[in-house]
Scaffold this active site. Structure first.
Site, PDB file in Angstrom:
ATOM      1  N   HIS A   1      -1.530  -1.733 -10.535  1.00  0.00           N
ATOM      2  CA  HIS A   1      -2.474  -1.239  -9.537  1.00  0.00           C
ATOM      3  C   HIS A   1      -3.646  -2.204  -9.439  1.00  0.00           C
ATOM      4  CE1 HIS A   1      -5.321   1.467  -7.491  1.00  0.00           C
ATOM      5  NE2 HIS A   1      -4.248   2.114  -7.098  1.00  0.00           N
TER       6      HIS A   1
ATOM      7  N   ASP B   1       2.869   5.684  -6.816  1.00  0.00           N
ATOM      8  CA  ASP B   1       4.139   5.597  -6.096  1.00  0.00           C
ATOM      9  C   ASP B   1       5.341   5.769  -7.015  1.00  0.00           C
ATOM     10  OD1 ASP B   1       3.141   4.976  -3.439  1.00  0.00           O
ATOM     11  OD2 ASP B   1       2.512   3.060  -4.268  1.00  0.00           O
TER      12      ASP B   1
ATOM     13  N   HIS C   1       0.861  -1.185   0.000  1.00  0.00           N
ATOM     14  CA  HIS C   1       0.000   0.000   0.000  1.00  0.00           C
ATOM     15  C   HIS C   1       0.895   1.232   0.000  1.00  0.00           C
ATOM     16  CE1 HIS C   1      -3.457   2.397   0.299  1.00  0.00           C
ATOM     17  NE2 HIS C   1      -3.820   2.198   1.556  1.00  0.00           N
TER      18      HIS C   1
END
Length: 408
Positions: A278, A335, A239
């Site tokens: 994702h 990210d 996460h």
């Protein structure tokens, strides 16, 4: 009426059963509640906060405006925003006992662990802690939004042997964080870049940490208990913890001349490229696209474009390799490009995930308020999923207990 699905029982006869009884791994595709806060269209790469596309908010809004929007279902007027900012400024003064507690922690403590430990301390300092009205919870949310960045910045200074820096008048939310982190007047362009990054990270529907917040407060626990759960969920490498791993990868590849070869070798060996793919997006994450543009703008200003160029080389090589393997939906996520952006801002790598929490606290608290006071939703009073027991089964009476001397 509950949705129905075809399921074959052991006899082979098809029967209609409640979809809630159909086994699902990780709740993928299961709708557990309604929300008005945000929407993710994974097929088309769209993210919406309260009806507004993330691209419009990132270009035109501020984090403070966006936080207000998430809580109130409308962008603020000038007067409303001024009052909201005043509330944040007032709440930034953290009681001394919290700093005293942080100073007792060993300096090698993980920042996300420190933040999770600090949330109950912040609860003890909240006069509205056990007041369960919408107004009181909005006030608690404002305090959390204001104080979480102060805890993160202060901890970084404390672990380095410095005293925490008090908040500065006249600086934005993002500016105050950079000021309290470094004690140096932050560059306005860097502040704006961080502000935009906070907007992009502010909410993302029912992700793991947000669901953790909602699940906890569905038991009628207070807001701080829910936020503590959210921090814990965000700390995981699948996460929020991925951004620091992305930066570690970039630093290891800084001198690599054959990035494509490195990508192929890694994937051939069953490895993973951090920041790629994702759970929801089947195309380019809209936040990643925006952060990529920001990376090159900030890199040019700070003379560090090589991080952006390297990231792009890895991205292109990875996407090409995934396509060869039939995995056409794996693209960079939020990210992947947030890591070099935060690195260029001077954010310590182990503070990248806490910085994620600084943004997401706006979304978490909005979801907590919706869970507690939202419109009637087709869900139970608290979340209580079922499980399928696959352990030992010794009939209706259970397994016979055998005393220790008789066990083999």
């Amino acid at each position: 009426m509950a949705a129905l699905a075809q399921k074959k029982e052991p006899t082979g006869d098809p029967k209609l059963v409640d979809i809630g009884k159909v086994k699902n791994i990780g709740l993928r595709g299961v709708t557990v509640a309604d929300t008005k806060i945000s929407h993710v269209d994974g097929e088309n790469g769209v993210l919406i906060y309260r009806g507004y596309r993330i691209e419009d908010l990132a270009r035109n809004s501020t984090f403070e405006e966006t936080a207000y929007l998430l809580h109130h279902d409308a962008l603020p007027t000038g007067q409303q925003l001024e009052a909201f900012n005043a509330g944040l400024a007032e709440a930034r003064d953290i009681p001394a006992f919290i700093f005293d507690s942080l100073k007792k922690l060993p300096p090698w403590s993980q920042p996300m662990d420190v933040l999770q430990a600090a949330v109950p301390l912040l609860a003890a300092a909240d006069p509205d802690l056990l007041v369960e009205t919408r107004e009181a919870n909005i006030a608690k949310a404002v305090r959390l939004i204001a104080r979480v960045p102060m805890v993160v910045a202060s901890w970084d200074r404390i672990r380095k042997g410095h005293e925490p820096v008090p908040a500065a008048d006249g600086l934005s939310h993002a500016g105050n964080f950079l000021w309290r982190l470094t004690g140096i007047q932050p560059d306005s362009e860097v502040v704006r870049a961080l502000d935009t990054a906070l907007v992009l990270h502010a909410d993302h529907s029912f992700n793991a940490s947000t669901f953790a917040c909602r699940e906890v407060v569905s038991t009628r626990a207070h807001m701080y208990a829910g936020v503590s759960a959210g921090v814990g969920a965000l700390s995981g490498g699948l996460h929020g913890g991925a951004n620091a791993q992305v930066m570690k990868m970039l630093m290891e590849l800084e001198e690599e001349t054959d990035v494509a070869g490195w990508v192929k070798k890694l994937l051939d060996g069953g490895g993973k490229i951090m920041g790629m793919g994702h759970a929801v997006y089947k195309t380019f994450d809209p936040r990643a696209r925006f952060l990529k543009e920001m990376c090159f703008r900030l890199g040019k200003k700070l003379g560090q474009e090589h991080w952006c160029t390297l990231s792009t080389r890895i991205e292109e090589a990875a996407v090409a390799e995934f396509e060869k393997r039939g995995k056409t939906t794996i693209k960079p996520n939020v990210d992947f490009f947030s890591a070099p952006v935060y690195h260029m801002m001077g954010i310590p790598h182990d503070l990248m995930t806490p910085l994620f929490a600084i943004a997401r606290i706006a979304g978490w608290t909005a979801h907590i308020i919706e869970e507690k006071f939202g419109d009637a939703q087709e869900k139970p009073a608290l979340y209580r999923p079922s499980s399928e027991y696959i352990g030992n089964y010794c009939g209706k009476t259970g397994c016979a207990y055998v005393p220790i001397p008789q066990r083999t």
